[in-house]
Design an enzyme around this catalytic site. Structure first.
Site, PDB file in Angstrom:
ATOM      1  N   GLY A   1      -7.546   1.279   1.463  1.00 48.28           N
ATOM      2  CA  GLY A   1      -6.522   1.318   2.486  1.00 48.28           C
ATOM      3  C   GLY A   1      -6.326   2.737   2.964  1.00 48.28           C
TER       4      GLY A   1
ATOM      5  N   ASP B   1      -2.517   9.660 -13.203  1.00 50.92           N
ATOM      6  CA  ASP B   1      -1.245  10.131 -12.660  1.00 50.92           C
ATOM      7  C   ASP B   1      -0.152   9.102 -12.895  1.00 50.92           C
ATOM      8  OD1 ASP B   1       0.352  12.054 -11.134  1.00 50.92           O
ATOM      9  OD2 ASP B   1       0.441  10.482  -9.614  1.00 50.92           O
TER      10      ASP B   1
ATOM     11  N   HIS C   1       3.050  11.233 -12.690  1.00 51.86           N
ATOM     12  CA  HIS C   1       3.275  10.549 -11.415  1.00 51.86           C
ATOM     13  C   HIS C   1       3.669  11.581 -10.349  1.00 51.86           C
ATOM     14  CE1 HIS C   1       4.417   6.361  -9.670  1.00 51.86           C
ATOM     15  NE2 HIS C   1       3.918   7.148  -8.731  1.00 51.86           N
TER      16      HIS C   1
ATOM     17  N   ILE D   1      -4.687   5.296   1.640  1.00 48.35           N
ATOM     18  CA  ILE D   1      -4.892   6.339   0.625  1.00 48.35           C
ATOM     19  C   ILE D   1      -6.365   6.399   0.212  1.00 48.35           C
ATOM     20  CG2 ILE D   1      -4.358   7.022  -1.750  1.00 48.35           C
ATOM     21  CD1 ILE D   1      -1.505   6.028  -1.257  1.00 48.35           C
TER      22      ILE D   1
ATOM     23  N   ARG E   1     -15.791  -5.377   4.932  1.00 45.95           N
ATOM     24  CA  ARG E   1     -15.736  -4.983   6.344  1.00 45.95           C
ATOM     25  C   ARG E   1     -16.639  -3.778   6.541  1.00 45.95           C
ATOM     26  NH1 ARG E   1     -10.794  -3.343   4.121  1.00 45.95           N
ATOM     27  NH2 ARG E   1     -10.346  -1.105   4.269  1.00 45.95           N
TER      28      ARG E   1
ATOM     29  N   ARG F   1     -16.846   3.335   9.896  1.00 46.21           N
ATOM     30  CA  ARG F   1     -17.746   4.372  10.401  1.00 46.21           C
ATOM     31  C   ARG F   1     -18.506   5.044   9.260  1.00 46.21           C
ATOM     32  NH1 ARG F   1     -13.897   7.581  14.793  1.00 46.21           N
ATOM     33  NH2 ARG F   1     -13.641   5.834  16.265  1.00 46.21           N
TER      34      ARG F   1
ATOM     35  N   ARG G   1      -0.775   2.436  -9.616  1.00 47.58           N
ATOM     36  CA  ARG G   1       0.328   2.058 -10.485  1.00 47.58           C
ATOM     37  C   ARG G   1      -0.219   1.828 -11.889  1.00 47.58           C
ATOM     38  NH1 ARG G   1       3.060   3.879  -7.059  1.00 47.58           N
ATOM     39  NH2 ARG G   1       4.851   2.932  -5.971  1.00 47.58           N
TER      40      ARG G   1
END
Length: 317
Positions: free
Chosen positions: A151, A255, A279, A153, A176, A179, A232
């Site tokens: 996505g 993280d 985090h 990030i 999908r 480029r 997460r």
């Protein structure tokens, strides 16, 4: 996108002064609450229609939600809203902060990759001991990096990986073309895992992704592979990861953890080949200007009765 019509004389609950946004429409009022106090100050919460939850204060905001009978929109300043969705009042639209954290989180992900591959923590410990510790380390160049999630990030991570001369594999829920090359569907994950030297996890936490990185997932990785998690904690099965880390077969740079915050004495703290940050990926100087810009744009859309951006759950009824 979803359109929500404001009422006249609307009130907004904001985590920063309205002057920072550039002012509010005529007739609108503001309650400012940054989350550090136990509850929003002042009166008039019954008229609040638009609530911008202070960043990192979702838990503190949950008891506030039932006190807002006129609430129509909740704007989170986090990309992930898994902790907020179960508490969303009926009929209220929830928007996340897609785009606000892309740059900071991507920077942090690449930082973790480089630090773990080059074993920077060990070099820092050697510096603390006044010891000149030379040796060959693993380069990112010529490695294969699997982006688990592509996505906003994940795409930002890829953009920062390009100069490092590494091969990138992309996975998302559905296949999908981009480029940069093909994005593979999650159904191809088992076949692609053995190719990865590094796996960077950026998927949201959902029922489908909870525990996705389990014992079978980890067993498919080659010896010496690095797992980086900036999504997460519960996406990764902590017990399964610990089993691999204790053998020294895999490396991890985390993280986020499960549990979180990671309590003192938890075995992840001392697991071999493990780098942990608290985090911290999104908490940088890039956050506030992007957050303010998002809130400004969302309030402008709301005022004009236009569709809101980043809608996760559209209020009905």
């Amino acid at each position: 996108m979803s359109s929500v019509q404001p009422s006249s004389g609307a009130r907004v609950l904001l985590p920063f002064p309205p002057s920072e946004i550039g002012g509010l429409p005529a007739g609108w009022d503001t309650v400012v609450w940054d989350g550090t106090d136990q509850e929003p100050l002042g009166q008039g919460l019954e008229a609040v229609e638009f609530f911008v939850i202070p960043y990192t204060f979702t838990a503190a905001a949950l008891p506030v939600l039932p006190r807002l009978p006129s609430l129509r929109v909740v704007q989170s300043l986090s990309a992930g809203v898994d902790d907020l969705l179960p508490h969303l009042p009926a009929g209220v639209t929830l928007c996340n902060a897609k785009g606000v954290h892309d740059a900071s989180t991507a920077e942090h992900a690449v930082t973790l990759v480089l630090a773990a591959l080059r074993d920077i923590p060990a070099l820092v410990r050697a510096q603390d001991a006044h010891r000149w510790a030379r040796g060959f380390q693993t380069a990112l160049a010529d490695r294969t990096v699997l982006l688990l999630g592509h996505g906003a990030i994940g795409s930002a991570v890829e953009a920062r990986l390009r100069p490092f001369e590494c091969r990138v594999l992309r996975l998302a829920r559905t296949a999908r073309e981009t480029r940069q090359g093909p994005v593979h569907a999650m159904t191809e994950l088992p076949a692609l895992l053995p190719e990865a030297d590094v796996v960077v996890v950026t998927v949201p936490l959902t029922d489908a992704t909870r525990g996705l990185v389990d014992a079978d997932f980890l067993a498919r990785l080659k010896d010496g592979a690095l797992l980086v998690n900036v999504s997460r904690g519960p996406v990764v099965d902590t017990a399964a990861l610990l089993d691999e880390l204790r053998t020294g077969r895999l490396k991890a740079a985390l993280d986020v953890t499960d549990p979180e915050p990671l309590p003192p004495g938890h075995p992840l703290w001392t697991a071999p080949n493990t780098l942990i940050t608290p985090h911290a990926a999104a908490t940088t100087s890039a956050f506030r200007p992007r957050a303010v810009a998002l809130v400004r744009a969302q309030l402008a859309r709301y005022t004009a009765g236009e569709p809101l951006a980043n809608v996760v759950s559209a209020g009905t009824g």
